[in-house]
Design a protein around this motif. Structure first.
Motif, mmCIF file in Angstrom:
data_model
loop_
_atom_site.group_PDB
_atom_site.id
_atom_site.type_symbol
_atom_site.label_atom_id
_atom_site.label_comp_id
_atom_site.label_asym_id
_atom_site.label_seq_id
_atom_site.Cartn_x
_atom_site.Cartn_y
_atom_site.Cartn_z
ATOM 1 N N ASN A 90 -59.943 -44.477 -66.447
ATOM 2 C CA ASN A 90 -58.803 -45.387 -66.375
ATOM 3 C C ASN A 90 -58.861 -46.452 -67.457
ATOM 4 O OD1 ASN A 90 -57.644 -44.166 -64.147
ATOM 5 N ND2 ASN A 90 -58.912 -45.304 -62.723
ATOM 6 N N SER A 91 -60.053 -46.984 -67.707
ATOM 7 C CA SER A 91 -60.182 -48.061 -68.676
ATOM 8 C C SER A 91 -61.098 -47.621 -69.808
ATOM 9 C CB SER A 91 -60.744 -49.309 -67.993
ATOM 10 O OG SER A 91 -61.038 -50.282 -68.952
ATOM 11 N N LEU A 92 -60.543 -47.553 -71.013
ATOM 12 C CA LEU A 92 -61.353 -47.166 -72.170
ATOM 13 C C LEU A 92 -62.031 -48.360 -72.804
ATOM 14 C CD1 LEU A 92 -59.125 -44.545 -73.961
ATOM 15 C CD2 LEU A 92 -61.061 -44.174 -72.490
ATOM 16 N N LYS A 93 -61.579 -49.561 -72.474
ATOM 17 C CA LYS A 93 -62.159 -50.747 -73.102
ATOM 18 C C LYS A 93 -63.619 -50.923 -72.715
ATOM 19 C CE LYS A 93 -59.741 -54.404 -74.050
ATOM 20 N NZ LYS A 93 -59.167 -55.722 -74.199
ATOM 21 N N SER A 94 -63.964 -50.624 -71.469
ATOM 22 C CA SER A 94 -65.355 -50.742 -71.046
ATOM 23 C C SER A 94 -66.222 -49.681 -71.721
ATOM 24 C CB SER A 94 -65.446 -50.598 -69.535
ATOM 25 O OG SER A 94 -64.948 -49.343 -69.138
ATOM 26 N N LEU A 95 -65.650 -48.506 -71.940
ATOM 27 C CA LEU A 95 -66.417 -47.444 -72.600
ATOM 28 C C LEU A 95 -66.612 -47.740 -74.084
ATOM 29 C CD1 LEU A 95 -67.409 -44.596 -71.516
ATOM 30 C CD2 LEU A 95 -65.627 -43.710 -72.985
ATOM 31 N N LYS A 96 -65.653 -48.395 -74.691
ATOM 32 C CA LYS A 96 -65.743 -48.699 -76.113
ATOM 33 C C LYS A 96 -66.901 -49.640 -76.415
ATOM 34 C CE LYS A 96 -62.965 -51.749 -78.014
ATOM 35 N NZ LYS A 96 -63.707 -52.632 -78.908
ATOM 36 N N ASP A 97 -67.226 -50.519 -75.487
ATOM 37 C CA ASP A 97 -68.271 -51.513 -75.733
ATOM 38 C C ASP A 97 -69.682 -50.963 -75.502
ATOM 39 O OD1 ASP A 97 -66.249 -53.258 -76.268
ATOM 40 O OD2 ASP A 97 -66.167 -54.049 -74.228
ATOM 41 N N ARG A 98 -69.802 -49.735 -75.066
ATOM 42 C CA ARG A 98 -71.137 -49.210 -74.758
ATOM 43 C C ARG A 98 -71.905 -48.763 -75.995
ATOM 44 N NH1 ARG A 98 -70.865 -44.864 -70.213
ATOM 45 N NH2 ARG A 98 -73.064 -44.803 -70.708
ATOM 46 N N HIS A 99 -71.197 -48.516 -77.098
ATOM 47 C CA HIS A 99 -71.864 -48.093 -78.330
ATOM 48 C C HIS A 99 -71.102 -48.707 -79.489
ATOM 49 C CE1 HIS A 99 -73.502 -45.390 -81.443
ATOM 50 N NE2 HIS A 99 -74.482 -45.179 -80.596
ATOM 51 N N ARG A 100 -71.818 -49.089 -80.553
ATOM 52 C CA ARG A 100 -71.136 -49.846 -81.598
ATOM 53 C C ARG A 100 -70.298 -48.977 -82.521
ATOM 54 N NH1 ARG A 100 -74.385 -49.320 -86.194
ATOM 55 N NH2 ARG A 100 -76.467 -48.539 -85.705
ATOM 56 N N GLU A 101 -70.432 -47.645 -82.430
ATOM 57 C CA GLU A 101 -69.643 -46.782 -83.304
ATOM 58 C C GLU A 101 -68.479 -46.109 -82.591
ATOM 59 O OE1 GLU A 101 -71.327 -44.503 -86.216
ATOM 60 O OE2 GLU A 101 -73.046 -45.789 -86.583
ATOM 61 N N ASN A 102 -68.184 -46.539 -81.375
ATOM 62 C CA ASN A 102 -67.047 -45.961 -80.663
ATOM 63 C C ASN A 102 -65.740 -46.415 -81.291
ATOM 64 O OD1 ASN A 102 -68.700 -44.701 -78.862
ATOM 65 N ND2 ASN A 102 -68.299 -46.064 -77.175
ATOM 66 N N ARG A 103 -64.802 -45.486 -81.386
ATOM 67 C CA ARG A 103 -63.482 -45.791 -81.936
ATOM 68 C C ARG A 103 -62.424 -45.405 -80.915
ATOM 69 N NH1 ARG A 103 -66.053 -48.169 -85.140
ATOM 70 N NH2 ARG A 103 -66.775 -47.483 -87.170
ATOM 71 N N VAL A 104 -61.405 -46.231 -80.804
ATOM 72 C CA VAL A 104 -60.262 -45.931 -79.935
ATOM 73 C C VAL A 104 -59.135 -45.433 -80.830
ATOM 74 C CG1 VAL A 104 -58.597 -46.876 -78.318
ATOM 75 C CG2 VAL A 104 -60.941 -47.658 -78.262
ATOM 76 N N ILE A 105 -58.641 -44.216 -80.525
ATOM 77 C CA ILE A 105 -57.680 -43.540 -81.388
ATOM 78 C C ILE A 105 -56.531 -43.016 -80.528
ATOM 79 C CG2 ILE A 105 -57.371 -41.520 -82.885
ATOM 80 C CD1 ILE A 105 -60.116 -41.968 -83.921
#
Length: 41
Positions: free
Chosen positions: A5-20
């Motif tokens: 449901n929430s990608l913002k929490s997943l984005k902060d788990r690794h510094r190379e995550n990108r939201v596309i």
């Protein structure tokens, strides 16, 4: 690939995550650590 449901929490788990945005869906991808893949929508 996880569908969450929430990608913002997943984005902060690794510094190379990108939201596309692709085809109306929002994805989190990571080139170096492939286990961080998720989709929303």
């Amino acid at each position: 690939m996880k569908i969450v449901n929430s990608l913002k929490s997943l984005k902060d788990r690794h510094r190379e995550n990108r939201v596309i945005r692709r085809r109306g869906r929002i994805y989190v991808i990571n080139k170096t650590n492939r286990r961080f893949k998720a989709r929303q929508g």
